[in-house]
Motif scaffolding. Sequence first.
Motif, PDB file in Angstrom:
ATOM      1  N   PHE A  13       0.703  -1.225  -0.010  1.00 46.14           N
ATOM      2  CA  PHE A  13      -0.041  -0.011  -0.032  1.00 46.14           C
ATOM      3  C   PHE A  13       0.912   1.145   0.060  1.00 46.14           C
ATOM      4  O   PHE A  13       1.694   1.370   0.689  1.00 46.14           O
ATOM      5  N   THR A  14       0.442   2.236  -0.901  1.00 47.69           N
ATOM      6  CA  THR A  14       1.594   3.528  -1.113  1.00 47.69           C
ATOM      7  C   THR A  14       0.368   4.463  -1.177  1.00 47.69           C
ATOM      8  O   THR A  14      -0.750   4.414  -1.234  1.00 47.69           O
ATOM      9  N   CYS A  15       1.050   5.847  -1.338  1.00 46.80           N
ATOM     10  CA  CYS A  15       0.319   6.967  -1.894  1.00 46.80           C
ATOM     11  C   CYS A  15      -0.928   7.081  -0.947  1.00 46.80           C
ATOM     12  O   CYS A  15      -1.924   7.695  -1.400  1.00 46.80           O
ATOM     13  N   LEU A  16      -0.778   7.157   0.431  1.00 49.79           N
ATOM     14  CA  LEU A  16      -2.051   7.675   1.292  1.00 49.79           C
ATOM     15  C   LEU A  16      -1.949   9.028   1.150  1.00 49.79           C
ATOM     16  O   LEU A  16      -1.229  10.008   1.200  1.00 49.79           O
ATOM     17  N   ALA A  17      -3.327   9.390   0.883  1.00 45.94           N
ATOM     18  CA  ALA A  17      -3.541  11.029   0.618  1.00 45.94           C
ATOM     19  C   ALA A  17      -5.005  11.026   1.505  1.00 45.94           C
ATOM     20  O   ALA A  17      -5.829  10.265   1.496  1.00 45.94           O
ATOM     21  N   GLY A  18      -5.142  12.485   1.797  1.00 43.98           N
ATOM     22  CA  GLY A  18      -6.436  13.016   2.412  1.00 43.98           C
ATOM     23  C   GLY A  18      -6.366  12.901   3.922  1.00 43.98           C
ATOM     24  O   GLY A  18      -5.630  13.477   4.095  1.00 43.98           O
TER      25      GLY A  18
END
Length: 380
Positions: A13-18
């Motif tokens: 899991f990558t690119c956690l946003a928000g």
Amino acid sequence: MKVAQKLYCGGVFTCLAGDEITGNGNLLILGFGGKDVLLEQDIYSTLRNSYPEANIVLCSTSGEIYDDTVLDDTVTIVIIEFEDTSVKTVSLNIKDELNSFEAGKNLFDKLNDPELSYVMVISDGGLVNGSELVRGIEQVNKGNIPVTGGLAGDGDKFNYTVVGCNEKPKKGNIVAVGFYGKSLKIGHASLGGWEIFGPEKKVTRSVSNRLYEIDNKSALELYKQYLGKYADELPGSALLFPLYVRPEGTENAVVRTILSIDNDEQSMVFAGDIPEGSYIRFMKANFDKLIDAATNAASKALIQFPAKPKLALLISCVGRKLILGKRIDEEIEAVKEIFGEGTLLSGFYSYGEISPLKTNAKCELHNQTMTITTFNEEIT
């Protein structure tokens, strides 16, 4: 309302946003991904371990939408934490139902309540008749509650699709998510952007989603005449030439995509019903108009309530993806430009899109559209 987004790519899991999700509210997790990734990597168990109290809905796709990018063989995850909206999920398998119409009725019956404000439907895209499913839903709903969603995809293989609700996804599942309370604000729009050509003709023989005759002539032969040089490339070239279908007695029309042809019985099988007695016109792709339609759908959804939405769920058709090819990111970028940086974009490419054509109307099954649903909470 808080919204966060993750991308599962290359085994991690990558690119956690928000937003930062605290887990103090009602959690709904939506995951859209490549079928093999969902089945072989057991994404469900990973999400369940991280979010034990959440409702988790997963489905296979024909392409994943993450922010302004279209990907394949990944899983895009959106995590929604509601402050003042409660969520209920129901699921059934088509093999346990009499037919798709009854499945739609049963799903909506299980959610129906005076506090119900919106329903999201994520359905198997191979074993379920999407037109009948939507007709069953509206038999109970009668257009009172907005209903949007889509049919799961399987790339360009059209083999089988999988959907899961609080379990590992599998064939035949249909999931409906009910949202309750007055704080949730939903916008929706669905547009295609195809060029219509040729005169209107009448469907004189059809059964469900199988078309036999137009104006008392072989539908397949007539279709081949209109396709010209592309007729030799059927059924693949049919994605370039869907049908505009207007049921008798109404001006509202839907677009239908051809899934296969049967030369022996001179019929064409569509992704949704072609009612006998309805009227059809031929359509063709125009790259710029397809992208313009995505822009217009975003604008139409955005103006339905004043506050900028926290989340825009995009469900677009596999046919658009195959036609636009390397230009596919352009339709997502066009949507991103309308919403701006304050709205997270997520979604997938489907085998059918579910949405009303206008506000306060019944939901319908569409093909070849960009369908957008926007979400926000306004607590008074």
